[in-house]
Design a protein around this motif. Structure first.
Motif, PDB file in Angstrom:
ATOM      1  N   ILE A  79       0.871  -1.178   0.000  1.00 20.30           N
ATOM      2  CA  ILE A  79       0.000   0.000   0.000  1.00 20.30           C
ATOM      3  C   ILE A  79       0.903   1.220   0.000  1.00 20.30           C
ATOM      4  O   ILE A  79       1.766   1.363   0.878  1.00 20.30           O
ATOM      5  N   ASP A  80       0.735   2.086  -0.969  1.00 18.01           N
ATOM      6  CA  ASP A  80       1.580   3.276  -1.075  1.00 18.01           C
ATOM      7  C   ASP A  80       0.714   4.434  -1.540  1.00 18.01           C
ATOM      8  O   ASP A  80       0.361   4.540  -2.717  1.00 18.01           O
ATOM      9  N   THR A  81       0.351   5.316  -0.614  1.00 16.65           N
ATOM     10  CA  THR A  81      -0.466   6.482  -0.933  1.00 16.65           C
ATOM     11  C   THR A  81       0.247   7.720  -0.412  1.00 16.65           C
ATOM     12  O   THR A  81       1.258   7.614   0.292  1.00 16.65           O
ATOM     13  N   PRO A  82      -0.259   8.912  -0.703  1.00 18.82           N
ATOM     14  CA  PRO A  82       0.391  10.127  -0.170  1.00 18.82           C
ATOM     15  C   PRO A  82       0.447  10.173   1.349  1.00 18.82           C
ATOM     16  O   PRO A  82       1.287  10.880   1.908  1.00 18.82           O
ATOM     17  N   ARG A  83      -0.426   9.394   2.045  1.00 18.10           N
ATOM     18  CA  ARG A  83      -0.480   9.500   3.500  1.00 18.10           C
ATOM     19  C   ARG A  83      -0.346   8.166   4.223  1.00 18.10           C
ATOM     20  O   ARG A  83      -0.373   8.148   5.462  1.00 18.10           O
ATOM     21  N   LEU A  84      -0.211   7.076   3.478  1.00 12.55           N
ATOM     22  CA  LEU A  84      -0.166   5.755   4.112  1.00 12.55           C
ATOM     23  C   LEU A  84       0.936   4.897   3.507  1.00 12.55           C
ATOM     24  O   LEU A  84       1.182   4.925   2.302  1.00 12.55           O
ATOM     25  N   HIS A  85       1.564   4.123   4.387  1.00 14.68           N
ATOM     26  CA  HIS A  85       2.416   3.021   3.969  1.00 14.68           C
ATOM     27  C   HIS A  85       1.852   1.748   4.592  1.00 14.68           C
ATOM     28  O   HIS A  85       1.285   1.794   5.696  1.00 14.68           O
ATOM     29  N   GLY A  86       1.997   0.626   3.918  1.00 13.88           N
ATOM     30  CA  GLY A  86       1.519  -0.616   4.504  1.00 13.88           C
ATOM     31  C   GLY A  86       1.423  -1.712   3.482  1.00 13.88           C
ATOM     32  O   GLY A  86       2.065  -1.667   2.419  1.00 13.88           O
ATOM     33  N   SER A  87       0.595  -2.709   3.792  1.00 16.46           N
ATOM     34  CA  SER A  87       0.438  -3.838   2.868  1.00 16.46           C
ATOM     35  C   SER A  87      -0.813  -4.626   3.207  1.00 16.46           C
ATOM     36  O   SER A  87      -1.340  -4.554   4.332  1.00 16.46           O
ATOM     37  N   ILE A  88      -1.293  -5.378   2.222  1.00 18.35           N
ATOM     38  CA  ILE A  88      -2.407  -6.305   2.391  1.00 18.35           C
ATOM     39  C   ILE A  88      -1.816  -7.710   2.466  1.00 18.35           C
ATOM     40  O   ILE A  88      -1.007  -8.107   1.616  1.00 18.35           O
ATOM     41  N   ASN A  89      -2.211  -8.448   3.467  1.00 15.65           N
ATOM     42  CA  ASN A  89      -1.730  -9.816   3.659  1.00 15.65           C
ATOM     43  C   ASN A  89      -2.547 -10.756   2.773  1.00 15.65           C
ATOM     44  O   ASN A  89      -3.765 -10.871   2.939  1.00 15.65           O
ATOM     45  N   GLY A  93      -6.224 -12.310   3.260  1.00 17.49           N
ATOM     46  CA  GLY A  93      -6.796 -11.178   2.545  1.00 17.49           C
ATOM     47  C   GLY A  93      -7.191 -10.029   3.447  1.00 17.49           C
ATOM     48  O   GLY A  93      -8.223  -9.390   3.233  1.00 17.49           O
ATOM     49  N   ARG A  94      -6.360  -9.759   4.440  1.00 19.45           N
ATOM     50  CA  ARG A  94      -6.718  -8.754   5.441  1.00 19.45           C
ATOM     51  C   ARG A  94      -5.737  -7.586   5.423  1.00 19.45           C
ATOM     52  O   ARG A  94      -4.587  -7.698   4.989  1.00 19.45           O
ATOM     53  N   LEU A  95      -6.203  -6.458   5.947  1.00 25.15           N
ATOM     54  CA  LEU A  95      -5.367  -5.283   6.158  1.00 25.15           C
ATOM     55  C   LEU A  95      -4.777  -5.380   7.558  1.00 25.15           C
ATOM     56  O   LEU A  95      -5.506  -5.271   8.552  1.00 25.15           O
ATOM     57  N   ASP A  96      -3.458  -5.588   7.639  1.00 31.31           N
ATOM     58  CA  ASP A  96      -2.843  -5.756   8.953  1.00 31.31           C
ATOM     59  C   ASP A  96      -1.498  -5.046   9.053  1.00 31.31           C
ATOM     60  O   ASP A  96      -0.702  -5.338   9.947  1.00 31.31           O
ATOM     61  N   ASP A  97      -1.259  -4.112   8.145  1.00 33.10           N
ATOM     62  CA  ASP A  97       0.007  -3.385   8.145  1.00 33.10           C
ATOM     63  C   ASP A  97      -0.260  -1.988   7.631  1.00 33.10           C
ATOM     64  O   ASP A  97      -0.560  -1.802   6.444  1.00 33.10           O
ATOM     65  N   LEU A  98      -0.194  -0.990   8.531  1.00 36.75           N
ATOM     66  CA  LEU A  98      -0.508   0.372   8.121  1.00 36.75           C
ATOM     67  C   LEU A  98       0.236   1.357   9.016  1.00 36.75           C
ATOM     68  O   LEU A  98       0.188   1.262  10.251  1.00 36.75           O
ATOM     69  N   THR A  99       0.946   2.298   8.406  1.00 34.22           N
ATOM     70  CA  THR A  99       1.583   3.384   9.138  1.00 34.22           C
ATOM     71  C   THR A  99       1.175   4.708   8.506  1.00 34.22           C
ATOM     72  O   THR A  99       0.852   4.780   7.324  1.00 34.22           O
TER      73      THR A  99
END
Length: 569
Positions: A79-89, A93-99
């Motif tokens: 996941i790479d947006t102007p305000r978020l870093h993270g990943s989808i597992n 199939g879940r969202l469990d990584d977000l900074t």
């Protein structure tokens, strides 16, 4: 002595209220946590008509690993947006990584990004997922151990990611992840039935958090489970949920989540459909607490050769007021701004912050915005304050006469009060009006206190010099000569420069007011600036700056009035 009793009453009331927040509503000690925690069990998807379990869906290792090591245990989509870093597992199939890119752990811009979501296997798992649960338990549906196929290798605002899984019995499950440029994820789920029999499925969304986070613990700030159901805000505490185990609401529209002081993770189902929303708690033996919030939608039947669709949303980010208001309008999410705890005086606190934000947008510094809004408040209250200060000026001019009356009737208190009342009436002086500036400032004081305490825009907002966070106390202390002596004083001795300035302005303003004729009252008034200096030293620096600046403006106004009236200063 009526005027002195009223003034003392106003000041004592102010002290009592502020001490109440500091003493009666002081932070509770967080519950003890085990020194080591076992890895979090995966949440289990809800089943229609039955409670949502908080139990492992698969065996988990009893050890906790580093966050990066936990992230490396499964294949992921970035996941790479102007305000978020993270990943989808892809495992589950879940969202469990977000900074959060824009927010750091400290005012240092090089400090780590705020970590909001964490994977299973790390010390504090926190994740969200969406899915389906079948009316017939024998039908395979995707779960926490499902390995999805991904179409797309990175989730961006202009680039969705599609996950696909075939249950081997004619059902094709698809999850489409979209994200905007801020903190809102849209998850569209479709199921295609390529089999020969109809299937009924119930859509759900859930988020699970392991371990109770450290909280501020103040009465004026809610941290924990939160949601709006049928237009009504519900805020059970972590303790309430732990005691009850399960809190359930049926609602059309609204949202459900868990709020921290500045961060929010919330689920927003389709706002036109009725759902069953649930908060759940469990603490397995030897493990940490598990909190889960979820919603379960109505059953949808997918006939052979047909496809069904369900859309849910996940907010995971900072509680920025403009952003929450915008999502509320854009998606129809009911009262989403209530995620920010503006409190009982919401009708005053929110507009107060909005005005402060408008000024900030113009000047670029929240400290300057506080100074400007103080001037605006003084301008609005000028007629009332002017009348009050004129009355106090007359009272000061009457001090010699009052002293004569006190000497003349020192043994007859009733007669003294009668003569004083007659003097006030003859000179057309209202002794109570001198209390009005103090009383009027109380709601303004607490509105600003609330704004500084709960709004993320104030977090790490600098002023000038040593004030790099208006939401935190002044970091300097007179007891180490403002940093010249290499010693860190205890918190109750952190009397910084701004609290001292505030105390001095309070003392100076007191010198302009009519002095009590009672020696005991004189001593009481003399120690008040010292008491307030120590008391406000623990308050946010922005609030102390407001108080000192407000005092300075009041001193200037009162001095001009007294000079014009010919009263000796």
């Amino acid at each position: 002595m009526t005027e002195q009793r009223n003034l003392i009453l106003a000041i004592v009331l102010s002290i009592a209220i502020m001490l109440g927040f500091q003493l009666l509503f002081a932070p509770d000690q967080p519950p003890p946590q085990p020194e080591t925690s076992e890895a979090a069990p995966d949440a289990v998807a809800p089943a229609p008509g039955s409670p949502v379990p908080l139990a492992p869906a698969q065996p988990q290792a009893p050890t906790v690993v580093d966050r990066q090591a936990a992230l490396a245990q499964a294949e992921r989509v970035r996941i790479d947006t102007p305000r978020l870093h993270g990943s989808i597992n892809l495992h589950g199939g879940r969202l469990d990584d977000l900074t959060l890119i824009d927010y750091r752990e400290t005012p240092d811009p090089n400090s780590p990004e705020i970590r909001l979501l964490n994977p299973v296997g790390s010390a504090t798992p926190y994740f969200a997922e969406f899915g389906w649960t079948p009316a017939d338990p024998s039908i395979p549906v995707p779960g926490p151990d499902t390995v999805w196929s991904a179409e797309g290798n990175m989730l961006r605002p202009d680039s969705p990611v599609v996950l696909t899984w075939d249950n081997g019995q004619g059902l094709i499950f698809v999850r489409r992840f979209e994200v905007d440029e801020n903190y809102m994820f849209t998850i569209t789920q479709t199921v295609e039935n390529q089999g020969e029999a109809p299937v009924t499925l119930y859509p759900y969304g859930l988020a699970s958090r392991v371990s109770r986070p450290a909280t501020e613990g103040f009465f004026i700030l809610h941290e924990g489970p939160i949601g709006v159901f049928n237009g009504t805000l519900r805020e059970p505490s972590y303790s309430d949920l732990a005691e009850q185990g399960r809190i359930e609401h049926t609602s059309t529209g609204g949202w459900i989540g868990i709020t921290d002081k500045y961060w929010l993770v919330a689920l927003a189902p389709n706002q036109d459909e009725e759902v069953r929303a649930t908060f759940s708690h469990r603490r397995p033996a030897g493990a940490e607490e598990r909190f889960q919030f979820d919603y379960l939608g109505a059953g949808q039947q997918v006939a052979p050769g047909e496809t069904i669709t369900n859309t849910g949303r996940l907010f995971a980010g900072a509680k920025e007021l403009d952003l929450l208001d915008g999502y509320s309008e854009q998606y129809g999410i009911d009262r989403f701004d209530l995620a920010i705890d503006f409190g009982w005086f919401y009708f005053m606190t929110k507009p107060f912050f909005q005005l402060l934000k408008i000024i900030y947008d113009a000047v670029g510094n929240f400290g300057i915005a506080i100074l400007i809004i103080t001037v605006l408040i003084k301008a609005i209250l000028f007629p009332l304050a002017n009348k009050s200060y004129k009355a106090m000026t007359k009272m000061k001019a009457l001090q010699p006469e009052l002293k004569k009356l006190q000497e003349r009737f020192k043994d007859d208190k009733m007669r003294l009060n009668q003569e004083m009342m007659a003097l006030y009436k003859r000179e057309k002086v209202n002794p109570v009006s001198g209390c009005l500036p103090v009383l009027v400032q109380i709601p303004i004081f607490f509105a600003l206190y609330k704004v500084l305490f709960v709004t993320i825009e104030m977090r790490h907002a600098p002023f000038f010099g040593w004030i790099q966070d208006l939401s935190a106390p002044d970091p300097t202390s007179i007891f180490n000569l403002f940093g010249l002596i290499p010693w860190d004083p205890p918190s109750f001795l952190m009397i910084g420069i701004w609290p001292l300035i505030m105390g001095f302005t309070m003392w100076l303003q007191q010198r302009l007011n009519p002095q009590p004729t009672d020696p005991i009252q004189v001593k009481m008034f003399q120690i008040l600036p010292i008491v307030f200096t120590f008391l406000l030293a623990t308050f946010p620096a922005g609030l102390v700056i407001y108080w000192a600046w407000s005092n300075s403006l009041s001193i200037l106004q009162q001095w001009i009035i007294m000079r014009r009236a010919g009263v000796k200063i």
